[in-house]
Every structure is written in structure tokens, then in C-alpha cells.
Motif scaffolding. Sequence first.
Motif, mmCIF file in Angstrom:
data_model
loop_
_atom_site.group_PDB
_atom_site.id
_atom_site.type_symbol
_atom_site.label_atom_id
_atom_site.label_comp_id
_atom_site.label_asym_id
_atom_site.label_seq_id
_atom_site.Cartn_x
_atom_site.Cartn_y
_atom_site.Cartn_z
ATOM 1 N N LEU A 232 17.544 38.205 -10.816
ATOM 2 C CA LEU A 232 17.573 36.769 -10.559
ATOM 3 C C LEU A 232 16.453 36.069 -11.310
ATOM 4 C CD1 LEU A 232 17.895 37.041 -6.662
ATOM 5 C CD2 LEU A 232 19.779 36.783 -8.281
ATOM 6 N N GLU A 233 16.784 34.971 -11.975
ATOM 7 C CA GLU A 233 15.769 34.105 -12.574
ATOM 8 C C GLU A 233 15.608 32.881 -11.694
ATOM 9 O OE1 GLU A 233 16.209 32.974 -16.589
ATOM 10 O OE2 GLU A 233 16.215 35.028 -17.363
ATOM 11 N N THR A 234 14.358 32.599 -11.324
ATOM 12 C CA THR A 234 14.064 31.467 -10.454
ATOM 13 C C THR A 234 12.692 30.903 -10.787
ATOM 14 O OG1 THR A 234 13.700 30.808 -8.141
ATOM 15 C CG2 THR A 234 13.253 33.106 -8.707
ATOM 16 N N ASP A 235 12.485 29.637 -10.502
ATOM 17 C CA ASP A 235 11.190 29.017 -10.799
ATOM 18 C C ASP A 235 10.109 29.456 -9.821
ATOM 19 O OD1 ASP A 235 12.148 27.585 -12.994
ATOM 20 O OD2 ASP A 235 12.884 25.949 -11.722
ATOM 21 N N GLN A 236 10.501 29.948 -8.657
ATOM 22 C CA GLN A 236 9.543 30.385 -7.632
ATOM 23 C C GLN A 236 9.894 31.804 -7.174
ATOM 24 O OE1 GLN A 236 10.197 26.935 -4.964
ATOM 25 N NE2 GLN A 236 8.063 26.364 -5.398
ATOM 26 N N PRO A 237 9.614 32.805 -8.017
ATOM 27 C CA PRO A 237 10.035 34.170 -7.706
ATOM 28 C C PRO A 237 9.422 34.742 -6.429
ATOM 29 C CG PRO A 237 8.569 34.129 -9.614
ATOM 30 C CD PRO A 237 8.932 32.718 -9.330
ATOM 31 N N ALA A 238 8.156 34.429 -6.150
ATOM 32 C CA ALA A 238 7.530 34.983 -4.939
ATOM 33 C C ALA A 238 8.207 34.460 -3.684
ATOM 34 C CB ALA A 238 6.045 34.640 -4.924
ATOM 35 N N GLU A 239 8.468 33.158 -3.658
ATOM 36 C CA GLU A 239 9.136 32.572 -2.502
ATOM 37 C C GLU A 239 10.557 33.109 -2.373
ATOM 38 O OE1 GLU A 239 10.758 28.199 -1.053
ATOM 39 O OE2 GLU A 239 8.968 28.306 -2.333
ATOM 40 N N ALA A 240 11.255 33.227 -3.499
ATOM 41 C CA ALA A 240 12.617 33.752 -3.468
ATOM 42 C C ALA A 240 12.635 35.191 -2.965
ATOM 43 C CB ALA A 240 13.239 33.668 -4.856
ATOM 44 N N ALA A 241 11.668 36.003 -3.403
ATOM 45 C CA ALA A 241 11.605 37.393 -2.960
ATOM 46 C C ALA A 241 11.369 37.481 -1.465
ATOM 47 C CB ALA A 241 10.493 38.124 -3.713
ATOM 48 N N ASP A 242 10.503 36.631 -0.928
ATOM 49 C CA ASP A 242 10.243 36.637 0.508
ATOM 50 C C ASP A 242 11.516 36.306 1.300
ATOM 51 O OD1 ASP A 242 7.599 37.302 0.176
ATOM 52 O OD2 ASP A 242 6.863 35.234 0.263
ATOM 53 N N ARG A 243 12.248 35.326 0.842
ATOM 54 C CA ARG A 243 13.464 34.916 1.558
ATOM 55 C C ARG A 243 14.543 35.989 1.455
ATOM 56 N NH1 ARG A 243 14.610 28.842 -0.369
ATOM 57 N NH2 ARG A 243 16.351 29.073 1.115
ATOM 58 N N PRO A 252 12.760 43.477 -2.872
ATOM 59 C CA PRO A 252 12.850 43.036 -4.268
ATOM 60 C C PRO A 252 11.656 43.535 -5.080
ATOM 61 C CG PRO A 252 13.118 41.205 -2.724
ATOM 62 C CD PRO A 252 12.564 42.353 -1.947
ATOM 63 N N VAL A 253 11.864 43.590 -6.389
ATOM 64 C CA VAL A 253 10.810 44.006 -7.309
ATOM 65 C C VAL A 253 10.650 42.925 -8.374
ATOM 66 C CG1 VAL A 253 10.109 45.722 -9.028
ATOM 67 C CG2 VAL A 253 11.266 46.451 -6.930
ATOM 68 N N PHE A 254 9.404 42.573 -8.698
ATOM 69 C CA PHE A 254 9.143 41.629 -9.781
ATOM 70 C C PHE A 254 9.105 42.391 -11.102
ATOM 71 C CE2 PHE A 254 7.123 39.548 -6.116
ATOM 72 C CZ PHE A 254 7.741 38.307 -6.176
ATOM 73 N N ALA A 255 9.786 41.872 -12.118
ATOM 74 C CA ALA A 255 9.763 42.488 -13.442
ATOM 75 C C ALA A 255 10.009 41.428 -14.498
ATOM 76 C CB ALA A 255 10.820 43.586 -13.543
ATOM 77 N N ASP A 256 9.044 41.252 -15.397
ATOM 78 C CA ASP A 256 9.168 40.284 -16.494
ATOM 79 C C ASP A 256 9.521 38.886 -16.003
ATOM 80 O OD1 ASP A 256 8.612 42.271 -18.361
ATOM 81 O OD2 ASP A 256 10.713 42.819 -18.576
ATOM 82 N N GLY A 257 8.894 38.457 -14.909
ATOM 83 C CA GLY A 257 9.113 37.116 -14.393
ATOM 84 C C GLY A 257 10.406 36.923 -13.642
ATOM 85 N N THR A 258 11.114 38.014 -13.346
ATOM 86 C CA THR A 258 12.368 37.924 -12.604
ATOM 87 C C THR A 258 12.233 38.651 -11.265
ATOM 88 O OG1 THR A 258 13.277 39.948 -13.560
ATOM 89 C CG2 THR A 258 13.681 37.887 -14.756
ATOM 90 N N VAL A 259 13.218 38.437 -10.407
ATOM 91 C CA VAL A 259 13.307 39.158 -9.139
ATOM 92 C C VAL A 259 14.472 40.137 -9.264
ATOM 93 C CG1 VAL A 259 13.666 39.003 -6.658
ATOM 94 C CG2 VAL A 259 12.416 37.186 -7.859
ATOM 95 N N ARG A 260 14.203 41.402 -9.033
ATOM 96 C CA ARG A 260 15.201 42.458 -9.213
ATOM 97 C C ARG A 260 15.496 43.111 -7.876
ATOM 98 N NH1 ARG A 260 14.761 47.806 -9.644
ATOM 99 N NH2 ARG A 260 16.157 48.991 -11.002
ATOM 100 N N VAL A 261 16.788 43.291 -7.589
ATOM 101 C CA VAL A 261 17.214 43.860 -6.311
ATOM 102 C C VAL A 261 18.212 44.983 -6.559
ATOM 103 C CG1 VAL A 261 18.333 43.407 -4.096
ATOM 104 C CG2 VAL A 261 16.904 41.639 -5.149
ATOM 105 N N GLU A 262 17.995 46.133 -5.923
ATOM 106 C CA GLU A 262 18.977 47.223 -5.927
ATOM 107 C C GLU A 262 19.738 47.153 -4.607
ATOM 108 O OE1 GLU A 262 16.931 50.897 -6.417
ATOM 109 O OE2 GLU A 262 15.837 50.230 -8.191
#
Length: 304
Positions: A232-243, A252-262
Motif C-alpha cells: 500500500l502507498e499512503t501519505d501517512q504510512p505509520a497511521e495506516a499501519a496502526d489502523r 504490517p511491515v514498512f519497506a521503501d516508504g510503503t506498508v506491506r501486508v502478508e
Amino acid sequence: MVIVSVEALTHRYGAKEALRGLSFRVRQGEIYGLLGPNGSGKSTLLRILATLAKPGGGRAAIAGQDVVTQPREVRRMLGVVFQSQSLDRKLSVTENLACQGWLYGLVGSRLRKRIETVLERLRLEDRRDAIVNTLSGGLRRRVEIAKALLHEPRLLLMDEASTGLDPAARLELFDYIRELRDSQGVTVLLTTHILDEADRCDRLVLIHEGRGVTEGSPAELKAGVRGDVVVLETDQPAEAADRIRERFKVEPVFADGTVRVEIGDGHRFVAEVVEALPGAIRSVVLHRPTLEDVFLHETGVPLC
């Protein structure tokens, strides 16, 4: 039969640990890959196996011969293709092969026969008299492999051998490697950071900061990443990961400015996460696990 045995191998460059207890085994007739980013210790390992450097600890052996205490016996069994080319560009293809043969004590009719054989096997017959400097990058690599195979080694070591080649030339090079394995039973140990190259290996070990993090066939390694991968690409990755963590009970995992989910049923998750984060997601990518996903899953950092 085990051709390469690496046990708890260590090596230092001053204060830097290049290898930290690396272990793996390569069976006869395999194309075995070492996948990792630049600086992970792959080239150091190949230098040790080629008897050009001594390990700080642990043991490495080729067909039962120790690389430290029996280097002469090991060298007779090896063909080596390093990342930097070793051809004399002002000589012809045949002249380069003849010089290599002399180093291994090949002379006369035996040398001529071996040159003819490797030229035929690598499909270089029509280039025998060509000056190396006039050849394309892909053809030069084939000449490098011909040199390495001239003395009929049991093991071919290739260190980032496709560096500088375009995708078509890389594919052609790997086809030649497979043909050598299938027709002559040559075992191949190669290092790479290129995913499609690693995908074509029979087995591989992923290396991170001098350690082997996981080992297996490409299919086995990908199966260790359960479900689909959603990026996922989002302007607020930390907030998106928390939600996402709170709503879907995944990590979720942060990688290269994105949020990654398995996650299993990735297509369903995509619809639900877009609904759960209205307007927050700029783009979504859904795919089956790749070796890059495996590396990130095992190490927490991207393969780059």
C-alpha cells in the motif's frame, strides 16, 4: 553426493564481519544460488572457496578437500568466473583459451581438442578468431565460461557473472549454464542479487550481513510467505499501519516508504482495507510472494 560443504564460516576485514557463521551444502549436479544484496558477503565466500582468501573460522571443502589445507587439489576441481572479466581483449578467443590451457598444463593435441570442445559447447566456433575487444558483453561471458571449463572442472563458481548484461543476454547465459549442467554434469555455484536469476536455481541460500537466513528451492522459500502480499502507498504510512494492525489483526511491515501486508485472500483484503481507510491509500499492489518478499519476510529489510 556433496560437492561443496561450508560449515560455520567466518571472515573479517578489520572490524567488519563479512561472514558470520555461514553454513550450507551443494549437491553434485545442482545449480545453487547465493542471493543477497551487495555487501552481504557473497564475493568473500567465493574468494574463500576459490582459495584466494582464508576464512577466519569454520571450514569449507570442495569434494572433501579442505580449501585451506589442500588448496592445490581444490584448484584442480574448480572453474571460476568472477564479476570482473579476466580476458585479454587484444587476443583472439582461441588465444585466450590457449593461454588458460597452458596454465593447467594442457599442450599439443590435448589442448587443441579441449579448445574445440568448449568452443562447440558454448557455440563459439564462428568466433574462434575474433578479437575479444570486438565481442558483445554476452559473448565475452561465454568466452569466460569456456575458459573456466577448459580443464574439465567438477565445480563452476560464478560471481555475479551476469553483471552488465541486458535481460535477454542474462537469460541466454543461464540457458547455457543449464545446458552445461544437463550435458556434462557440472555443478554450478553462483552469486546474484537479481531475482529472476535466483528463481532459475535448483536451490539457494539467502544471505544477509554474512549469515544464511534461509535455504531451499525457490518454490519452497516462497511457500514460507503465507498468503498474498499487498503493498500500500499512503501519505501517512505509520497511521495506516496502526489502523490495519487494529482492524485486521496482522502485522504490517514498512519497506521503501510503503506498508506491506502478508495475508490470505489478498483480493478480499484489498477491498476491505480501501473501505477501512477511505481516501488514505494512493495505490495498492497485490501479488503472489516473490524471492524479494521472502528476503524481506526473513530479514525485515528489502533486497536492494
